[in-house]
Structure formats: C-alpha cells, structure tokens
Design a protein around this motif. Structure first.
Motif, PDB file in Angstrom:
ATOM      1  N   GLY B 236       0.820  -1.215   0.000  1.00 57.99           N
ATOM      2  CA  GLY B 236       0.000   0.000   0.000  1.00 57.99           C
ATOM      3  C   GLY B 236       0.847   1.255   0.000  1.00 57.99           C
ATOM      4  N   VAL B 237       2.073   1.153   0.504  1.00 56.35           N
ATOM      5  CA  VAL B 237       2.953   2.322   0.583  1.00 56.35           C
ATOM      6  C   VAL B 237       4.056   2.269  -0.474  1.00 56.35           C
ATOM      7  N   PHE B 238       4.631   1.089  -0.653  1.00 60.50           N
ATOM      8  CA  PHE B 238       5.787   0.956  -1.550  1.00 60.50           C
ATOM      9  C   PHE B 238       5.467   0.260  -2.873  1.00 60.50           C
ATOM     10  N   GLY B 239       4.230  -0.263  -3.012  1.00 59.10           N
ATOM     11  CA  GLY B 239       3.901  -1.076  -4.190  1.00 59.10           C
ATOM     12  C   GLY B 239       3.798  -0.253  -5.462  1.00 59.10           C
ATOM     13  N   ASN B 240       3.845  -0.957  -6.573  1.00 55.91           N
ATOM     14  CA  ASN B 240       3.682  -0.341  -7.881  1.00 55.91           C
ATOM     15  C   ASN B 240       2.192  -0.327  -8.231  1.00 55.91           C
ATOM     16  N   PRO B 241       1.583   0.863  -8.348  1.00 59.05           N
ATOM     17  CA  PRO B 241       0.139   0.934  -8.606  1.00 59.05           C
ATOM     18  C   PRO B 241      -0.288   0.141  -9.834  1.00 59.05           C
ATOM     19  N   ASP B 242       0.594   0.036 -10.833  1.00 56.21           N
ATOM     20  CA  ASP B 242       0.242  -0.747 -12.019  1.00 56.21           C
ATOM     21  C   ASP B 242       0.043  -2.217 -11.667  1.00 56.21           C
ATOM     22  N   GLU B 243       0.752  -2.674 -10.628  1.00 49.75           N
ATOM     23  CA  GLU B 243       0.607  -4.072 -10.239  1.00 49.75           C
ATOM     24  C   GLU B 243      -0.488  -4.264  -9.193  1.00 49.75           C
ATOM     25  N   THR B 244      -0.587  -3.330  -8.234  1.00 52.21           N
ATOM     26  CA  THR B 244      -1.554  -3.510  -7.149  1.00 52.21           C
ATOM     27  C   THR B 244      -2.961  -3.129  -7.579  1.00 52.21           C
ATOM     28  N   GLY B 245      -3.086  -2.272  -8.613  1.00 55.39           N
ATOM     29  CA  GLY B 245      -4.410  -1.800  -9.023  1.00 55.39           C
ATOM     30  C   GLY B 245      -4.961  -0.715  -8.120  1.00 55.39           C
ATOM     31  N   LYS B 246      -4.146  -0.289  -7.144  1.00 54.95           N
ATOM     32  CA  LYS B 246      -4.581   0.759  -6.208  1.00 54.95           C
ATOM     33  C   LYS B 246      -3.641   1.958  -6.316  1.00 54.95           C
ATOM     34  N   PRO B 247      -4.158   3.189  -6.233  1.00 52.63           N
ATOM     35  CA  PRO B 247      -3.294   4.378  -6.299  1.00 52.63           C
ATOM     36  C   PRO B 247      -2.249   4.367  -5.187  1.00 52.63           C
ATOM     37  N   ALA B 248      -1.102   4.977  -5.477  1.00 49.57           N
ATOM     38  CA  ALA B 248       0.041   4.926  -4.565  1.00 49.57           C
ATOM     39  C   ALA B 248      -0.195   5.700  -3.269  1.00 49.57           C
ATOM     40  N   LEU B 249      -1.127   6.645  -3.254  1.00 49.66           N
ATOM     41  CA  LEU B 249      -1.268   7.509  -2.078  1.00 49.66           C
ATOM     42  C   LEU B 249      -2.418   7.128  -1.153  1.00 49.66           C
TER      43      LEU B 249
END
Lengths: 346, 346
Positions: B236-249
């Motif tokens: 949720g903090v360090f992940g790549n939004p393209d992979e997690t599907g969730k915005p970085a912030l």
C-alpha cells in the motif's frame, strides 16, 4: 389444536417482551465476547441500544403467528430466536436505509450514522446482517427446520435489498405512475414485513408456501404488506412526528417515488404539478413548501385514493381469512394485525 | 488418499477458472431472475463485473485446500460453491471497505461507489453479503456439512467486520504501538483470508478445528494471514500501482494504523516523527510528501522490521507444515501459497 387454543396462547405483549429479552441477551453476549477477544464492544452495544429504542416487533410476531397457523404450538425457544432474527435483519435494513436516505432521526433519536459517523454505521449495519444470520443458525432449529428456513430468509433479504435499490434508482425523479411505485413497495417492504415472516414461521412448522396454509398466508400477507407501506407513505407526509419518531419533512425532501406521489402527479393540473415538482425531492424544502405539497396531495384526491387502496387491501386480506382454514385464534390475531398495521399512527 | 494424489489434483489455475464460472453463472441467474420479477438487474451485474475484474481467488483456493487436507477428494460441486461463496463475501468486504476508506480505484478501475454512487454501492455490498449466504446455503451440502460450515462462516464474517470497525476507530490517529495494529490485522484480514477458508474446507470434510488437522491448519493459517496483511501494508505504501491496481497515495492519505506505521513512530527521531504526523492521514498528501514518508519508513528501519515479521511468520507456517500430518500434495500447495501470499507484488 384449535379447540384448546385460548387467546392467551398468542399474547402479543408477552411475545414482544420475549423477543426483546432474546435480542438483548444475544447482543450482550456478542459485546462481551468481542471485548474478551480485544475487539470493540461498541458495535454490538450501539446496535442493542438502537433495537431497544423502539419498533413494533411486527415481524417476529408474524413469524410466530405463521408457526402457529401451520400447527405449531406455543413459542418454543428455537422459533422465538428465529423470529427475533427477523428483527435483527430489520435493524440492518433501517440502519443502511437511514444512511442512504441521509435521515437524521429515527425512533425519536439521532440515526446511527448521526451518532457514530457513516463509516461506523455501515459496519454496524453489516454486523446486524451477519448477526441476524448467526441468531437464526444458532437458534437450535432441527436440520429440517433450518433447511426449510434458509431459502425463505435469503429470498426475503435479497428482495428487500432489490426493492431498496429500485427505490433509490427512482428517487428524485417524478414517478412514472402508481405501478412502478407499487412494485417498489412490494419488494422493499411488503414481503419482508408481513408475508416473509409468516412463511418463515410456517416453514418452521413443516409447511411450505405452496400448501393451502402457505398460500393463504401469502394471500393475506401481500395485501397487508402493501397496505402497511402505503400507510407508511401517508404517515411520512401527514403523520405526527411525535408519534412516528421521524421528522415531518424527511420523506418529502427525499422525494421517494411513492404511490401517493404518483397518483397526485397523474391527477394534478399544471399549477399543482409545478408545486409538486418544485418541492418534492428538494433537500431545502421548508415547512411552508411542505404545507403546499400536502394541500396538493389532498386536493388532487391522491390522499383519499391511497386511503382507498389501503382499505381495499385490508378487505382482501380479511376476505382471505374468512375462507382460509386457519386455527381460530390465529385468524383473530391476523385480523387484529391487519387493522393495526394499516390503521396505525406511528 | 495421499498415495494416489498427484499434483494435478490441485490445479490452482483450473480451480480459479471453476470458481469464476460458478460465480458468473450464479450472478447471471440472479440478474435474470431479478429482471423477470421487475427488479433491477444492475445490482447483480455490477457485482459480477467487479468480481471478474480481478482478485486472486485465494480464499476459495484455500477452502478447497482445507477440504483436501482433511481427506476430501477432488473438488465436488458443493465444495466448489461453498468455496466460491467466500469470494462473494470478499467482494462485499471490499465494496464496503472502499466506501469507508473513500478509495477511488480498485483492481485498476473506479471503485463501485465511484461508478454508481455511495447509496447504490452500499446496497450492492449488502447484496453480495446476502448472496454469499445464498450461494453457501444452496451449494448442495449435506445437512451435516451445512451444520459444520455455518458457525465457521458466521465467525469469519463477524470477525472481519469487528476488525474493520477496530480499524476505522484507530484510523487517523497515531497507532499506540505494533500490538493494537496487529490485532486489527488479525481480525480484519488474517482470519478471513487464510485460516477461516482452510477451516471451512476442513469442516466440509467432517474435520473440526480442534482435531490435529484443524489445529495444524490454524497454526499454519494465522501466521500466513498476518504475513499476507503485513505484505499488503507494505504494498500500500511501496507497491507499484500498475501491479496492485490501487493508487500509490490511498493508504497514506487514509492514515491506517498499520504495524509498519506503529514501528516507524516508535523508532522515529523528532524530525522523522513530525514528517509522519504531518503527512500520514492527510487527505491532501502530495507525491512529494509520500516520498518523505517512505524515506522515514525506510530510515527508521520500520520497513525492514516488517519484512522480518513477514519472514518470521512465513517460517512459522512452514515449520508447522513440516510436523503436520497432511497429505503431501496439500503440504506442497500450502508451502507454495505461503510464499505467494507473502512475497507477492500485487
């Protein structure tokens, strides 16, 4: 059993007290268990307070009536708990409804989301739905009773949610006519308030919906359920807030697609129509505007027409009871319930 | 059965496809039935699209693993449906979570409440919860299987809601330490993601939680579940939004009381603490501010410490598998799942 069935077998007040005790004990145990495991007790406590703050317990009463209508005797604890689970489901429906409708007051007190915030209120509603399940599943029903009860409970729940979904997709726009409004009424309220509880009770006694008894309960329950909601619609506009526990302007501000409103729009002249369109669904509606709307609802004959619809439905239900072969004490109770559900002021 | 159990008995990809087919068919039937009765199909359709848009189906896979761990063979249709009902429950939890967290994106698409509005999204979540029940109840389980499954399903559901309630009552305020954050993790995610599904599957095979097999599944499931959520917190903090599907912030703006954040606050110097307090839970957090927070999380050693906690939990789970007497193909699958659940990037 009808011969040995005195009116005392169905003491509504005693039954309501028993339902309240069942719910209080269940939720107190829930709160205690949560606390013991380091989880918040607040959710179950707020839910318990909400349930104890009011409500007519009409669904549990009808469930027990359905049980006795189908030959069940007294109110065994498993039946009482299954009946009480309907009140827990009702709490879920009210809590989420109030969020969706942005209502400020319920049962004369701030709505749950006004007490604890929308986020927590969503979760308290969710908890009520899960606990309604839990109460039903742990009621001590036999496997056969549980198997009969689950599909009825599930249909009742899904229908309520579909009806509410239909309701919000129609809210704020002028109703297309009394037909669609009646469909909303049927699914959102009628089934889960009257017919569903009766059929659930009958199922616990081994009687399915396609038996003469089950069909009679449906034929009684659907019109009474519709009449119940039509009365609710009238009370939402013309009722005394001190009696209903709901503010006088909520329903009009929300602009629900009720049968009352559909009939008024159908019969309105251009001036009356403008009054309705300007005020109904207006979140800033004033008491003055509400008075103008009430005048239009009365002058167009919509109010009287809804009273007629209620009366027709009540008569249909009573006629069903006349020909149905139900135990006499249940017939008497259902007559009384038809009147009290449709002629009520709160 | 372990002798005749090739790896093919547990083809995760085939199982995921079977779960997807089960859910799609069930929801298509729901939508069609609703339409036939004049009710909106949209609710079930939106729910179906949401489920098909993504998700790892980890809960159904674990349920089937639990079934086979306890001696069940293949994946009979009732077990498949019961397993799929966990995915439906998961959809409920995500839809309401996203409303509560005011999240804009999930599975790379707008969240349900951004698609259809908060009111409809509350109801679609409610529908998912009711349909999860329905799918479980109509799975074709034997009465004994149903009786064993219901209490597990109810506990899993209530615990998830309690955990989420705990979460929101702690959000926005600095976590009191890693202990409370771990309690949230345990109830909000760990139980319903790993341990609950395993125990549900085992129960369907007639094995309760207090048998050696059930205890082994819990001893494996709890640490993996915690590690799963700890990984989620990191992503949720360090992940790549393209992979997690969730915005970085999202997670930082929301200010969740995670173990990661609790450890950082515990170890922070006054300057680092100010950076955290100023930015975490700030709904207007910028990408710059987020970078500063990430630096503090790294510099205080919190990020590495959480990686250690994940690793410890993974090791505990693997050690349990070494001593547990489970069928070899299940031991292999659970080993694989422990890694994929805790070392994932999405």
């Amino acid at each position: 059993m009808s011969a040995q069935a005195p009116a005392a077998l169905f003491d509504q007040n005693a039954l309501r007290r028993a339902v309240d005790t069942t719910l209080t004990e269940f939720l107190t145990r829930q709160a205690r268990n949560a606390h013991r495991r380091g989880l918040p007790q607040q959710a179950a406590q707020v839910l318990g307070d909400f349930i104890q703050a009011g409500g007519k317990r009409i669904r549990p009463v009808l469930c027990v009536a359905g049980w006795q209508a189908a030959g069940g005797t007294d109110t065994p604890e498993p039946v009482l708990k299954a009946a009480a689970s309907l009140e827990m489901f009702h709490a879920f429906a009210l809590i989420h409804d109030d969020i969706i409708d942005a209502s400020d007051t319920r049962r004369g007190r701030p709505t749950i989301h006004r007490q604890v915030g929308t986020e927590a209120a969503i979760l308290i509603g969710d908890l009520a739905l899960v606990l309604a399940d839990d109460l039903l599943h742990t009621a001590g029903l036999t496997p056969a009773q549980l198997t009969a009860a689950l599909p009825i409970a599930n249909t009742l729940r899904a229908d309520t949610i579909y009806g509410q979904y239909l309701d919000i997709t129609h809210a704020g726009q002028p109703p297309a006519g009394p037909g669609p409004a009646l469909t909303i009424t049927r699914y959102k309220t009628a089934k889960y308030t009257i017919e569903g509880p009766l059929l659930l009770g009958a199922a616990l006694a081994g009687t399915s919906g396609d038996t003469p008894c089950g069909l009679a309960l449906s034929a009684y329950g659907m019109p009474v359920g519709e009449a119940f909601q039509l009365r609710d619609d009238l009370l939402g506009v013309f009722g005394n807030p001190d009696e209903t526990g709901k503010p006088a302007l909520d329903d009009l501000r929300e602009g629900k697609a009720t049968v009352l409103m559909a009939l008024a729009l159908q019969n309105a002249n251009p001036t009356q129509r403008r009054t309705l369109v300007r005020n109904v669904g207006n979140p800033h509606l004033t008491h003055d505007g509400a008075q103008q709307v009430r005048a239009v609802l009365t002058d167009t004959g919509a109010r009287a027409a809804v009273e007629d619809l209620i009366d027709q439905r009540c008569q249909m239900a009573l006629a069903t009871l006349d020909t149905a072969d139900l135990p006499p004490h249940i017939t008497a109770e259902l007559r009384f319930l038809a009147f009290s559900a449709t002629a009520r002021t709160a």
